[in-house]
Design an enzyme around this catalytic site. Structure first.
Site, mmCIF file in Angstrom:
data_model
loop_
_atom_site.group_PDB
_atom_site.id
_atom_site.type_symbol
_atom_site.label_atom_id
_atom_site.label_comp_id
_atom_site.label_asym_id
_atom_site.label_seq_id
_atom_site.Cartn_x
_atom_site.Cartn_y
_atom_site.Cartn_z
ATOM 1 C CB ILE A 62 7.998 0.235 7.763
ATOM 2 C CG1 ILE A 62 7.352 -0.302 9.050
ATOM 3 C CG2 ILE A 62 7.770 1.738 7.626
ATOM 4 C CD1 ILE A 62 5.859 -0.128 9.135
ATOM 5 C CE LYS A 63 5.480 0.565 -0.571
ATOM 6 N NZ LYS A 63 4.318 0.497 -1.509
ATOM 7 C CB VAL A 64 11.673 3.714 4.259
ATOM 8 C CG1 VAL A 64 12.515 4.970 4.453
ATOM 9 C CG2 VAL A 64 11.111 3.237 5.597
ATOM 10 C CB SER A 73 -0.899 0.016 1.242
ATOM 11 O OG SER A 73 -0.117 0.160 2.422
ATOM 12 C CG LEU A 112 0.836 -0.597 6.634
ATOM 13 C CD1 LEU A 112 1.339 -1.778 7.449
ATOM 14 C CD2 LEU A 112 -0.290 0.111 7.365
#
Length: 332
Positions: free
Chosen positions: A140-142, A39, A102
């Site tokens: 966790i998307k960074v 997402s 996310l």
């Protein structure tokens, strides 16, 4: 059916992990079970704004009001987007065997400390909203900036899984691997191809980046997974068969499911093995050399990589604003 013909989705799944690129719960299971679900701010905005997701929006307001005192460092609307993302993720998770992804607030892309805090806050929110949820399945998307990937380095030490996104060149891929990201998402095209009106053509796609990154990681014993994204049409997906994973939008998954082609024709389309057979390319270690990294990143792909990264971050920031506005209006 002619045995020389293959179903395109079945073929792709035989070569590559297939992940779903949406938080639209109606897409779950529509084309069989995918492994991971991903997402971003576009998903948070579009889902929270849908009349059919009014129950999620109302629950978001309720939970944000309950929890806001625990997170005074962020405004109500920003926390609301994060709470909404967690609630949306909870609806998606039962349909997947792997991880849920996310994305941190893209406005923090150039702050190591804020990215780190945002990632930890997501984990805290999961624990508060659904204590039974297995947080080892959270990624966790960074954004793959210097600061973002240095935050990933710290998060890796804390046992928090991260993915380097908005990634357009090998310099970013090398640093992400050194930082301990469990995965990266090389973009084949500019992010604009997913949000601009139909007909936009990217003049400088990077078709071989995913294969080059995968080869680099395997040559150096780095366990980071390559999850290609931002493709255009099913031919590009078939060209990437053999990459670790593909993040695919629902419409493309449905087209793959409906499609059949000659087996030899499809097998000949993949460019991954050709890339893997190229001469070994060396890159320096960047993890402790900010000056070298910045200099090389600035020059990567004739200066296009840094520009594409900044553009993608700006687009995601725009959707962050839109998602916060949905919370703001609903709160009145």
């Amino acid at each position: 059916m002619d045995k020389s013909r293959v179903n395109l989705l079945e073929y792709l799944r035989s070569k590559t992990q297939v992940d779903l690129d949406t938080f639209d719960v109606t897409a779950v299971g529509a084309v069989g079970q995918c492994v991971d679900c991903t997402s971003n701010q576009y998903e948070y905005y579009t889902e929270l704004a849908k009349p059919t997701r009014r129950d999620i929006l109302e629950k978001t307001l309720e939970e944000t009001a309950r929890l806001h005192d625990l997170f005074p460092e962020v405004i109500f609307e920003e926390l609301g987007v994060e709470v909404g993302a967690v609630l949306l993720a909870g609806k998606m998770v039962p349909g997947f065997t792997g991880n849920v992804h996310l994305m941190v607030n893209p406005k923090y892309a150039y702050s190591k400390d804020k990215v780190y805090a945002n990632a930890k806050r997501f984990h805290h929110l999961f624990a508060l909203i659904d204590p039974s949820y297995d947080r080892s399945r959270i990624v966790i998307k960074v954004p793959a900036t210097w600061e973002g990937l240095q935050a990933c380095r710290l998060l890796h030490k804390d046992g928090v899984k991260t993915l380097g996104t908005t990634l357009f060149c090998m310099e970013q891929a090398v640093l992400a691997g050194e930082a301990g990201c469990v995965s990266i998402s090389p973009f084949v095209h500019r992010l604009k191809i997913l949000v601009e009106p139909a007909g936009y053509k990217d003049p400088h796609p990077v078709y071989t980046l995913s294969g080059r990154a995968q080869r680099w990681y395997r040559q150096h014993g780095i366990r980071t997974m390559v999850k290609s994204c931002a493709t255009s049409g099913i031919d590009e997906l078939l060209q990437l068969a053999g990459i670790d994973a593909l993040t695919i939008v629902p419409d493309d998954l449905r087209e793959l499911e409906r499609g059949y082609r000659d087996a030899d024709e499809v097998a000949a389309m993949s460019i991954v093995e050709d890339v893997a057979a190229e001469e070994k390319t060396e890159y320096p270690s960047y993890i402790d050399d900010e000056a070298k990294y910045r200099a090389d990143f600035e020059k990567a792909d004739e200066g296009r990589a840094i520009e594409k990264t900044a553009e993608a971050i700006d687009i995601f920031c725009g959707y962050q604003d839109k998602a916060e506005e949905v919370i703001r209006k609903a709160r009145k």
